[in-house]
Write a protein that holds these residues in place. Structure first.
Motif, short mmCIF file in Angstrom:
data_model
loop_
_atom_site.label_atom_id
_atom_site.label_comp_id
_atom_site.label_asym_id
_atom_site.label_seq_id
_atom_site.Cartn_x
_atom_site.Cartn_y
_atom_site.Cartn_z
N ASP A 1 0.83 -1.20 0.00
CA ASP A 1 0.00 0.00 0.00
C ASP A 1 0.87 1.26 0.00
O ASP A 1 0.56 2.24 -0.69
CB ASP A 1 -0.92 0.01 1.22
N GLN A 2 1.95 1.24 0.78
CA GLN A 2 2.84 2.40 0.83
C GLN A 2 3.49 2.63 -0.53
O GLN A 2 3.64 3.78 -0.97
CB GLN A 2 3.90 2.21 1.91
N ILE A 3 3.87 1.56 -1.21
CA ILE A 3 4.46 1.70 -2.55
C ILE A 3 3.45 2.30 -3.52
O ILE A 3 3.80 3.16 -4.35
CB ILE A 3 4.98 0.34 -3.04
N ASP A 4 2.20 1.90 -3.41
CA ASP A 4 1.15 2.50 -4.25
C ASP A 4 1.03 3.99 -3.98
O ASP A 4 0.84 4.79 -4.92
CB ASP A 4 -0.19 1.81 -4.00
N LEU A 5 1.14 4.40 -2.72
CA LEU A 5 1.05 5.82 -2.39
C LEU A 5 2.24 6.59 -2.95
O LEU A 5 2.09 7.73 -3.41
CB LEU A 5 0.97 5.99 -0.87
N TRP B 1 4.99 -5.97 -6.30
CA TRP B 1 4.26 -4.72 -6.10
C TRP B 1 4.71 -3.67 -7.12
O TRP B 1 4.81 -2.48 -6.83
CB TRP B 1 4.42 -4.20 -4.68
N GLY B 2 5.01 -4.13 -8.33
CA GLY B 2 5.37 -3.22 -9.41
C GLY B 2 6.80 -2.73 -9.39
O GLY B 2 7.16 -1.85 -10.18
N LEU B 3 7.65 -3.28 -8.52
CA LEU B 3 9.04 -2.85 -8.40
C LEU B 3 10.00 -4.01 -8.61
O LEU B 3 9.67 -5.17 -8.31
CB LEU B 3 9.31 -2.24 -7.02
N ASN B 4 11.20 -3.69 -9.10
CA ASN B 4 12.31 -4.62 -9.09
C ASN B 4 13.12 -4.37 -7.82
O ASN B 4 13.59 -3.26 -7.58
CB ASN B 4 13.20 -4.42 -10.32
#
Length: 360
Positions: free
Chosen positions: A191-195, A251-254
């Motif tokens: 959730d934090q990464i989405d923010l 979560w969309g990151l490498n």
């Protein structure tokens, strides 16, 4: 190279090529990832210009009405300076003997071996310096140097402070986005990464694609409740995390885990990426970040010259890493010089995030 005459080996073009292509004793992952395709810069200072992505829609119009005038978006311009490493070492007597005895194959070979041995240590230390500078740039957004040119862990005794313009809201707890540290198993990391991604879009910046952490915190992922809920549906991914490899598209990151260390100016060992911190960036291949190499004039050969005009005429220009040899007559000594002039700057500082993520 083994058949090359020792004097020819000391040609700055040969020395510089050998220095730039030298294989290090270890890999420097930040340099490999972010110092790509450096641009040549004349001297040490330059203006960095970046055009943000256009986010404003064009206005509509009535059929047959006069066209609306559109104004090109503004460019962001910032001044930047390069870091410079420049050192010299007197070569042992074997090297000077090799110059004096060009017909002795044994002495020539001893001279080449001597230069190679010095090269190995010299080049490795320069690679470490570049990696430390890049680590401070990427993790903290500021590099401190003391009077001896050593990179410091904080501003104490600093005579040079190089800041890279990262906004305060992109550091620390990211303006409240990091509401729970990631070593808390209840942290909603995804959730934090989405923010963060949403905030990047609000800032008209490229969203993050890569995150770098110290490998000590692989366990924080393994123990995280949200991650384990996700991993139940992605068993192959949890296997990768347990093996400690680079994680792609979590979560969309490498996710990169880097535990390299260096000896600091205080004599202690330090992590390139501190255990309490990490950083997220947009794609390092995109124009938000700029790698540059500055120009340096070096002497073409070993010859001593009589005046400044002759000295200027005996120069050759190199970008980035350079190396040359010089014969000094007070007393007669053969010196090997090596240096580098480089910079990593953020054309868009909103495209990097430097949070505090862990308590220890």
């Amino acid at each position: 190279m083994s058949m090359m005459a020792f004097k020819n080996l000391l040609d700055p073009r040969v020395l510089t090529a050998s220095y730039a292509q030298r294989d290090g004793a270890r890999r420097y992952f930040l340099t490999e990832a972010y110092f790509q395709n450096p641009r040549p810069i004349e001297g040490q200072d330059y203006s960095l210009i970046f055009y943000p992505a256009m986010m404003d829609p064009a206005p509509g119009n009535q059929p047959g009405a006069e066209a609306h005038v559109l104004t090109p978006g503004p460019a962001n311009a910032r001044n930047a300076s390069l870091f410079c490493a420049f050192n010299k070492v007197p070569l042992p007597g074997e090297a000077l003997n090799a110059l004096r005895e060009p017909d002795s194959l044994a002495i020539q070979d001893m001279g080449r071996t001597t230069v190679s041995r010095v090269f190995d240590e010299f080049a490795e230390r320069h690679k470490i310096f570049k990696e430390v500078v890049l680590a401070k740039t990427l993790v903290e957004g500021v590099v401190y140097l003391n009077a001896q040119g050593q990179v410091l862990e904080n501003s104490t005794n600093a005579v040079i402070s190089a800041s890279f313009g990262v906004p305060a809201a992109n550091q620390g707890n990211l303006g409240g986005i990091i509401s729970t540290l990631w070593d808390n198993s209840a942290a909603l990391i995804g959730d934090q990464i989405d923010l963060i991604r949403n905030q990047a879009q609000l800032l008209n910046a490229a969203p993050p694609t890569d995150i770098w952490l110290h490998p000590n915190h692989k366990s924080s992922l393994r123990n995280n409740t949200q991650f384990n809920d996700w991993a139940k549906r992605n068993q192959a991914m949890i296997t990768t995390v347990l093996q400690g490899d680079v994680i792609e598209n979590l979560w969309g990151l490498n996710w990169h885990f880097y535990g390299g260390k260096y000896r600091g100016a205080d004599g202690n060992m330090h992590d390139f990426i501190p255990t309490t911190q990490g950083f997220l960036t947009a794609d390092p291949r995109d124009p938000w970040v700029r790698a540059t190499q500055g120009s340096t004039l070096v002497p073409k050969d070993l010859s001593l010259v009589n005046d400044w005009q002759a000295a200027l005429g005996n120069m050759e220009k190199f970008y980035g890493p350079f190396s040359y040899a010089r014969l000094i007559d007070d007393p007669v000594t053969l010196y090997l010089y090596m240096g580098d002039k480089f910079g990593l700057h953020f054309a868009d500082p909103n495209a990097i995030w430097q949070p505090t993520l862990f308590s220890a």
